[in-house]
Design a protein around this motif. Sequence first.
Motif, PDB file in Angstrom:
ATOM      1  N   TYR A   1      55.877  49.415  63.131  1.00  0.00           N
ATOM      2  CA  TYR A   1      55.106  49.329  61.879  1.00  0.00           C
ATOM      3  C   TYR A   1      56.051  49.415  60.686  1.00  0.00           C
ATOM      4  O   TYR A   1      57.166  49.936  60.792  1.00  0.00           O
TER       5      TYR A   1
ATOM      6  N   ARG B   1      51.584  46.294  60.844  1.00  0.00           N
ATOM      7  CA  ARG B   1      52.429  45.857  61.946  1.00  0.00           C
ATOM      8  C   ARG B   1      53.708  45.183  61.447  1.00  0.00           C
ATOM      9  O   ARG B   1      53.683  44.390  60.508  1.00  0.00           O
TER      10      ARG B   1
ATOM     11  N   SER C   1      46.617  48.135  60.921  1.00  0.00           N
ATOM     12  CA  SER C   1      47.196  49.089  59.982  1.00  0.00           C
ATOM     13  C   SER C   1      46.785  50.510  60.324  1.00  0.00           C
ATOM     14  O   SER C   1      45.739  50.747  60.942  1.00  0.00           O
TER      15      SER C   1
ATOM     16  N   GLY D   1      50.688  53.925  67.703  1.00  0.00           N
ATOM     17  CA  GLY D   1      50.575  52.474  67.758  1.00  0.00           C
ATOM     18  C   GLY D   1      49.687  52.005  68.900  1.00  0.00           C
ATOM     19  O   GLY D   1      49.226  50.862  68.902  1.00  0.00           O
TER      20      GLY D   1
END
Length: 539
Positions: free
Chosen positions: A220, A236, A249, A532
């Motif tokens: 990210y 990302r 996001s 993530g």
Amino acid sequence: MTRMTKPGLRLAIGATAAALLLASCGGGAGGTNTASPGSTSTAASGGSFSVASSEPDHLTPGNSWSFYLESLMFVGPLTIDAQSGETKPGAAESVTSSDQKVWTIKLKQGQTFSNGEPVTAQSFVSAWNATALGSNAWAQNSNFALFQGYSDLNPAEGEPKSKSLSGVKIVDEHTIEVTLTKPFGLFPYVIASYAFAPLPKAAFDDPKAFDSAPIGNGPYQIEGKHEPNKPITLVRNKSYQGNTGKADSIIFKPYTSYSTAYNDLLAGNTDVVYPVPADRLGDAETRLKGRTAVATIPNLNYFAFPSWDKRFDDVRVRQAFSMAIDRDALTKSILKGSGEPARSIAPSSAVGATDNACTACAYDAAKAKQLLDEAGGWNGPVKLYATQYETNDQILQAVANQLRTNLGIQDISFETPPYAQLDEKVKGKKVDGPFLYYWGAYFPHVGNFLQPLLTKDGIANDTGYTNTEFEKLINQADGSPIEQGLPLYAEAEKLAWQDMPIAPLYYGRFTAAWTKNVTNVPVGVNGLGDLGQVSVIKK
């Protein structure tokens, strides 16, 4: 939360407890969730979710304590598996050594920063030198203390003699050689941290601008730039070649109170909160069934016996105090889910931990009284010390009641000053009784408990404990490959309990909670795992 002070590395080799505690306190046993039974919602890639966090001090990895933010934007050579606690590849494809002193780090090829700049060996070495340079005063500086040449960059007096670590050499564009001051088999754990991430050229061209809008090599990247006390949005990194993030996001919302954050979670305004405040755990269990997970971050709350207090010279006295404490009753009645009894130096989430290694940590009131009597009994008052934090007053009261009942010591008082004040008294050897302290390991390995807490020069050895044979075993274990060192650490721990310099009390347990908007929330030894991999529910 933690007795570690942020500016100091407790071991001069590693970085996690400040790292692990980060957004607050915590770490954990595996926990993931799926959509509620009967729900028509499914997990999908895309979408956005929010995480409660603290306000970051800095965003340059070598100068930051913001673990979750940094771990999404930057990747060091290795990372730590949230469930097993073992190291795994990050930006490096391998980290090897034949003697545990000289290490070869081979980087994966084809990696880039989010701005397209290639990630090379130079990117890492430049970042490491900047972090290790004492005059920069970066937060993660002492992580490099075992690197050869660190002392030249951090002299006790005067200006640094060099700006580059002599023990770090670039072999080729994707290979780095690191020479340590002594063999250390746990070195892979040391570099499994964002603190060892690379930096692009922009970080040195304009450090201030970079610190508010960092350019990383992780899954990210920051959207826009950081404004103090405002949410930070990560999106990302499309150039990242590893496991890509599932959400489009992730929004980090700063809070000064985790009670406020928890209330926002209940209202649906924040999706992930870690840790849930201890006094809200019962509420979370009732309201958020299937949407909580308990973390087992490697930590220890323990009573330390002051070696300068002659009343504790006899090991039987120390054993008696320990055996007089009913840890099960204590954690059940006071901690109520925020702690579990400790009967070893490290919890099971630490690699190499041994269950029930401390025999004098088992509750036995009759044996405790017998040991104390054999040592000549106890005359005079006892003072118990702890930091000024949450349930510490209640814990001391409960322990005092057990000591009165089981050892017959009636005159017991307490002192709970702020950490800084208590630490000053401890270091000045001005406490005259056991003091309750906390240790959060920098990485999940038993060696990161034994060395800092019990070796002569251990950064968290506040008792003054020394044992020559113990030191030899730890040095031998530290200098061995990870697997070969495990039985040596176990032998060293067994030897330490014959002296009983500290009395393990409980391991802190911390809980993560989330809304129905997300699924697959990982909870591991880092507290929250890889954010993530969290999925946003598609309704």
